[in-house]
Each structure stands twice: as C-alpha cells, then as structure tokens.
Design a protein around this motif. Structure first.
Motif, PDB file in Angstrom:
ATOM      1  N   THR A  13      25.715   3.363  42.413  1.00 18.16           N
ATOM      2  CA  THR A  13      25.475   4.484  43.311  1.00 18.16           C
ATOM      3  C   THR A  13      25.872   4.026  44.704  1.00 18.16           C
ATOM      4  O   THR A  13      25.279   3.108  45.253  1.00 18.16           O
ATOM      5  CB  THR A  13      23.992   4.918  43.271  1.00 18.16           C
ATOM      6  OG1 THR A  13      23.655   5.248  41.925  1.00 18.16           O
ATOM      7  CG2 THR A  13      23.757   6.110  44.170  1.00 18.16           C
ATOM      8  N   ALA A  61      24.759  12.400  43.738  1.00 20.41           N
ATOM      9  CA  ALA A  61      23.382  11.925  43.856  1.00 20.41           C
ATOM     10  C   ALA A  61      22.879  12.350  45.236  1.00 20.41           C
ATOM     11  O   ALA A  61      23.604  12.978  46.002  1.00 20.41           O
ATOM     12  CB  ALA A  61      23.321  10.407  43.689  1.00 20.41           C
ATOM     13  N   GLU A  62      21.646  12.000  45.555  1.00 16.95           N
ATOM     14  CA  GLU A  62      21.064  12.376  46.844  1.00 16.95           C
ATOM     15  C   GLU A  62      21.768  11.673  48.001  1.00 16.95           C
ATOM     16  O   GLU A  62      22.362  10.611  47.838  1.00 16.95           O
ATOM     17  CB  GLU A  62      19.575  12.021  46.867  1.00 16.95           C
ATOM     18  CG  GLU A  62      18.743  12.840  45.907  1.00 16.95           C
ATOM     19  CD  GLU A  62      17.278  12.469  45.965  1.00 16.95           C
ATOM     20  OE1 GLU A  62      16.877  11.693  46.858  1.00 16.95           O
ATOM     21  OE2 GLU A  62      16.531  12.965  45.107  1.00 16.95           O
ATOM     22  N   ASN A  63      21.652  12.290  49.183  1.00 19.48           N
ATOM     23  CA  ASN A  63      22.135  11.704  50.441  1.00 19.48           C
ATOM     24  C   ASN A  63      23.621  11.374  50.436  1.00 19.48           C
ATOM     25  O   ASN A  63      24.044  10.306  50.887  1.00 19.48           O
ATOM     26  CB  ASN A  63      21.319  10.460  50.812  1.00 19.48           C
ATOM     27  CG  ASN A  63      19.869  10.774  51.031  1.00 19.48           C
ATOM     28  OD1 ASN A  63      19.538  11.860  51.506  1.00 19.48           O
ATOM     29  ND2 ASN A  63      19.001   9.855  50.678  1.00 19.48           N
ATOM     30  N   ASN A  64      24.441  12.291  49.904  1.00 21.05           N
ATOM     31  CA  ASN A  64      25.895  12.131  49.890  1.00 21.05           C
ATOM     32  C   ASN A  64      26.336  10.859  49.167  1.00 21.05           C
ATOM     33  O   ASN A  64      27.278  10.196  49.562  1.00 21.05           O
ATOM     34  CB  ASN A  64      26.453  12.172  51.314  1.00 21.05           C
ATOM     35  CG  ASN A  64      27.919  12.560  51.336  1.00 21.05           C
ATOM     36  OD1 ASN A  64      28.412  13.234  50.425  1.00 21.05           O
ATOM     37  ND2 ASN A  64      28.623  12.128  52.352  1.00 21.05           N
ATOM     38  N   GLN A  65      25.614  10.535  48.116  1.00 24.88           N
ATOM     39  CA  GLN A  65      25.944   9.371  47.291  1.00 24.88           C
ATOM     40  C   GLN A  65      26.625   9.858  46.012  1.00 24.88           C
ATOM     41  O   GLN A  65      26.438  10.990  45.584  1.00 24.88           O
ATOM     42  CB  GLN A  65      24.668   8.618  46.913  1.00 24.88           C
ATOM     43  CG  GLN A  65      23.832   8.143  48.076  1.00 24.88           C
ATOM     44  CD  GLN A  65      24.259   6.794  48.589  1.00 24.88           C
ATOM     45  OE1 GLN A  65      24.485   5.875  47.821  1.00 24.88           O
ATOM     46  NE2 GLN A  65      24.390   6.674  49.888  1.00 24.88           N
TER      47      GLN A  65
END
Length: 154
Positions: A13, A61-65
């Motif tokens: 990630t 995934a969360e936070n532009n991941q």
C-alpha cells in the motif's frame, strides 16, 4: 519467481503518485476503472511484433493510497505465453517488488529558495525520468500527420 508460482510476491500500500510513477516509468499504461484499475504492458518476444499484455492490478485505499498485489499480476491473453516472455515478466515483477519494498515514498517538494527555476528539472534523476516519459509522446510531425494541431511554441 515464476508467473505460475509467486509465493514471494507481496501486497503493498503506497501513495497513488508513487505507484503510478513507478509503473509508468517501467512502460505500463494505466487502464482506470471506477474503483479499481490495472496497469498493462505488452511484453514482446525477440523478433515478434505482437506483445503479450501483462497486467498489474491495483485498488484504491484510504488517503489517496493504492494497494498493489503483485501475486495478482498476470497475462491478459488466453493460451500459452512463450518462456522468454514469461521470464521477462518474472524479472519485471522482481524489480517492482524490490522498488515497492524499498525506501518509503517521499512526496516532498524542493523548497522555493533551493529550486532552480527556469529548468525542466532540479537533478539528473528527474532528467532521466522526464526522458522516459517523453519517449512516449508523439513528435509535432506525428501530431500533424494524424490531423491534429500541436501545442504552440512555448
């Protein structure tokens, strides 16, 4: 690491920018979907014009991941893939895994007082990266031949 047997492959990630830059620098093109996307690279055998599309899948995934699971990477085409092409894919996956495991991505910009404004890049690494990216862009002549108008002279 064989395409058929990838026990060592792992899931990573990382920030979108890091994953996108890494994969496009290795020649992959992004094929975006609503939630998930994949990156595709045609891998060719010596002397063949036909490439075998190899895909690396990602999911948001969360936070532009982005999550990259290299164990999901595979050829898109049905049927047999030549051993030479499979070996190239194995080598590419090993390189990607090494770079994804490496030093954490740093999204730090150069402080304004240190930036060398008026230049395309601030260091040799950026010049190499720009060169790789620019090789995929058509020349003005190619743009004109396709019936389009190139960007004006800057």
């Amino acid at each position: 690491m064989s395409i058929q047997n990838r026990n060592e492959a792992a899931s990573f990630t990382k920030p979108f920018a890091h994953v996108h830059t890494l994969l496009t620098a290795h020649g992959f093109d992004e094929v975006a979907g609503k939630e998930n996307s994949f990156y595709e690279l045609p891998i060719r055998s010596e002397g063949e014009s036909k490439g075998y599309p190899f895909r690396v899948y990602t999911r948001a995934a969360e936070n532009n991941q982005l999550v990259v699971d290299l164990s999901e990477a595979r050829f898109a085409a049905e049927g047999e893939v030549p051993a030479e092409v499979s070996a190239k894919a194995d080598k590419l996956l090993a390189t990607l895994r090494e770079k994804l495991q490496g030093e954490p991505y740093k999204n730090e910009s150069t402080p304004i007082d240190e930036a060398q404004n008026g230049r395309m890049s601030n260091n040799e690494e950026e010049v190499k990266q720009l060169g790789k990216v620019m090789t995929d862009y058509p020349t003005n002549k190619e743009v004109k031949e396709s019936g389009m108008v190139p960007d004006p002279i800057q």
